[in-house]
Design an enzyme around this catalytic site. Structure first.
Site, mmCIF file in Angstrom:
data_model
loop_
_atom_site.group_PDB
_atom_site.id
_atom_site.type_symbol
_atom_site.label_atom_id
_atom_site.label_comp_id
_atom_site.label_asym_id
_atom_site.label_seq_id
_atom_site.Cartn_x
_atom_site.Cartn_y
_atom_site.Cartn_z
ATOM 1 N N THR A 45 0.943 -1.455 -0.046
ATOM 2 C CA THR A 45 -0.056 0.037 -0.062
ATOM 3 C C THR A 45 0.772 1.257 -0.057
ATOM 4 O O THR A 45 0.487 2.270 -0.396
ATOM 5 C CB THR A 45 -0.793 -0.060 1.224
ATOM 6 O OG1 THR A 45 -1.818 -1.165 1.224
ATOM 7 C CG2 THR A 45 -1.766 1.042 1.292
ATOM 8 N N SER A 86 1.939 -7.538 -0.889
ATOM 9 C CA SER A 86 2.527 -8.380 0.008
ATOM 10 C C SER A 86 1.837 -9.940 0.121
ATOM 11 O O SER A 86 2.348 -10.867 0.331
ATOM 12 C CB SER A 86 2.940 -7.946 1.187
ATOM 13 O OG SER A 86 1.774 -7.963 1.933
HETATM 14 N N1 ASN Z 1 -1.206 -2.114 3.778
HETATM 15 C C1 ASN Z 1 -0.918 -3.065 3.032
HETATM 16 O O1 ASN Z 1 0.281 -2.790 2.505
HETATM 17 C C2 ASN Z 1 -1.716 -4.058 2.704
HETATM 18 C C3 ASN Z 1 -1.540 -4.675 1.256
HETATM 19 N N2 ASN Z 1 -2.709 -5.557 1.070
HETATM 20 C C4 ASN Z 1 -0.286 -5.470 1.082
HETATM 21 O O2 ASN Z 1 0.061 -6.065 2.078
HETATM 22 O O3 ASN Z 1 0.546 -5.390 0.213
#
Ligand code: ASN
Length: 326
Positions: A14, A57
C-alpha cells in the site's frame, strides 16, 4: 560531515499504491509513487533508492524473500551501506522480516516499513513511517539488533511483531513483549534489545510445509488428507499453551511415525508452548511423542523457520535443537 549511506529497497504494498479516484480501488500503478516523492533523510544521509519488486505483499513467497535477502546483501556490499530500509506491504511484512532476520548475519541495521493508507488517501501514514525507518536504519542503537519493523512510531523485533488490526494505522504490535523502542521528535529511543537471535544459512526454500490451525471438534480427516499429500513437515497452531483436540492426535502421531516433523506453536498471539498438560492432546503427551515445540513464534513464522531448518538439519534431534535450544 560524514553522511551515512542508507539503501532503500522498495518491494510494493500500500505504501507504493494509489487509490483509483473513479473506482475507489487500491492498485499498483506503472510508476511507484515512492520513486517520485522526496525521500526522507535525503538532506542528512546519502540515500540510494531502488525498486526491487512492485507486488502486494499477499503475492510474496518464501522464494521471493530469499531473493530479496540476496538482493539486499548485494547492495550492502556494493554501496558499503550503513543501513537498509525495505518498504513492503503490511499483510505479510512480519513474515519477510522474520525470514530476513534468520538470515541476516551482520550488524548493519535492516528496517522494514510500509503503510496502512495509500499515498493519495486521507492522511497517509507512509511518509512518516518511511522517515522513521530511515532514522532507525541510520542510528547506531539499531546496530546488531537484526531486522526491525518500524510502523506508527514504534520499533518492533522481527520475531515478535504481528499485524493485529486489518485497517488501523496502529496495526502492528508485539503481543506479550511490546515494542523495543519508539520514534519521537525525529529520533529513535530504543528501550530494549533483542535477547537472542537465531542465524540460519540462507538456502532456497523448497520444502513443503503446510500450517494448520486447530479448532474445537476438529475433523481428523483434515489432518489425514494433508498427510496423504507430498509433505516435508507440518506446523500446528495448537490451543493455549500448546494443546490439540483429541480428535486429531491419531493422524498427528501417524505423521511422526512416518518421520514427518510436526512443529507446534500456539494460536494465541502471545506466549510460548510448553509441556504442561498430560491429558489426551496435551502438550506433555505431544512432547513425549516427538512433536517439536517453538519458542513463541506465530504459525506463519514457525512455518518459515521449519522450511529453512529442513534445508540443513539432517536429523530430528538437530531439528529439535534448532527450535528448542536457543
Ligand atoms: N497495507 C498494506 O500494505 C496491505 C496490502 N494488501 C499489502 O500487504 O500489500
Amino acid at each position: 560531515m560524514y553522511m551515512k549511506t542508507i539503501v532503500i529497497l522498495h518491494t510494493g504494498g500500500t505504501i507504493a499504491m494509489q487509490k483509483d479516484t473513479e473506482t475507489g480501488g487500491l492498485t499498483t500503478g506503472e510508476v511507484n509513487p515512492l520513486q517520485q516523492s522526496t525521500i526522507p533523510g535525503a538532506d542528512t544521509h546519502h540515500i540510494i533508492s531502488e525498486e526491487l519488486l512492485q507486488v502486494p505483499s499477499p503475492h510474496m513467497t518464501p522464494d521471493c524473500m530469499v531473493s530479496l535477502y540476496h538482493g539486499m546483501k548485494d547492495r550492502i556490499y556494493r554501496f558499503q551501506a550503513d543501513g537498509v530500509v525495505i518498504t513492503h506491504g503490511t499483510d505479510t511484512m512480519e513474515e519477510t522480516a522474520f525470514l530476513l532476520d534468520l538470515f541476516h548475519d551482520s550488524d548493519i541495521p535492516v528496517v522494514i516499513t510500509g503503510a496502512m493508507r495509500s499515498e493519495n488517501d486521507l492522511s497517509p501514514d507512509g511518509p512518516l513511517n518511511l522517515a522513521a525507518a530511515v532514522r532507525t536504519a541510520a542510528d547506531k542503537q539499531a546496530r546488531g539488533a537484526g531486522v526491525l519493523v518500524v510502523m506508527n512510531e514504534e520499533i518492533h523485533t522481527a520475531k515478535d511483531v504481528m499485524k493485529m488490526h486489518s485497517s488501523n494505522a496502529a496495526a502492528f504490535q508485539s503481543p506479550g513483549s511490546g515494542p523495543i523502542g519508539r520514534f519521537a521528535n525525529n529520533r529513535i529511543h530504543l528501550n530494549h534489545r533483542p535477547v537472542q537471535r537465531h542465524l540460519f544459512p540462507a538456502a532456497p526454500m523448497n520444502k513443503k510445509v503446510p500450517l494448520l490451525k486447530t479448532y474445537t471438534g476438529m475433523e481428523p480427516e483434515v489432518v489425514e488428507h494433508l498427510s496423504s499429500l507430498p509433505l516435508d513437515g507440518i506446523v500446528l497452531e495448537g490451543m493455549g499453551i500448546g494443546n490439540i483436540p483429541p480428535s486429531i492426535t491419531a493422524p498427528v502421531y501417524n505423521l511422526l511415525e512416518r518421520d514427518i516433523p510436526v512443529v507446534l506453536t500456539s494460536r494465541c498471539p502471545g506466549g510460548t508452548v510448553e509441556e504442561v498438560y498430560s491429558y489426551e492432546g496435551g502438550g506433555r503427551r505431544l512432547k513425549e511423542a516427538g512433536v517439536v515445540f517453538t519458542g513463541g513464534w506465530s504459525g506463519p513464522k514457525a512455518r518459515l523457520m521449519l522450511m529453512a531448518a529442513l534445508e540443513f538439519c539432517t536429523s530430528r534431534e538437530e531439528l529439535r535443537q534448532c527450535f528448542e535450544e536457543i
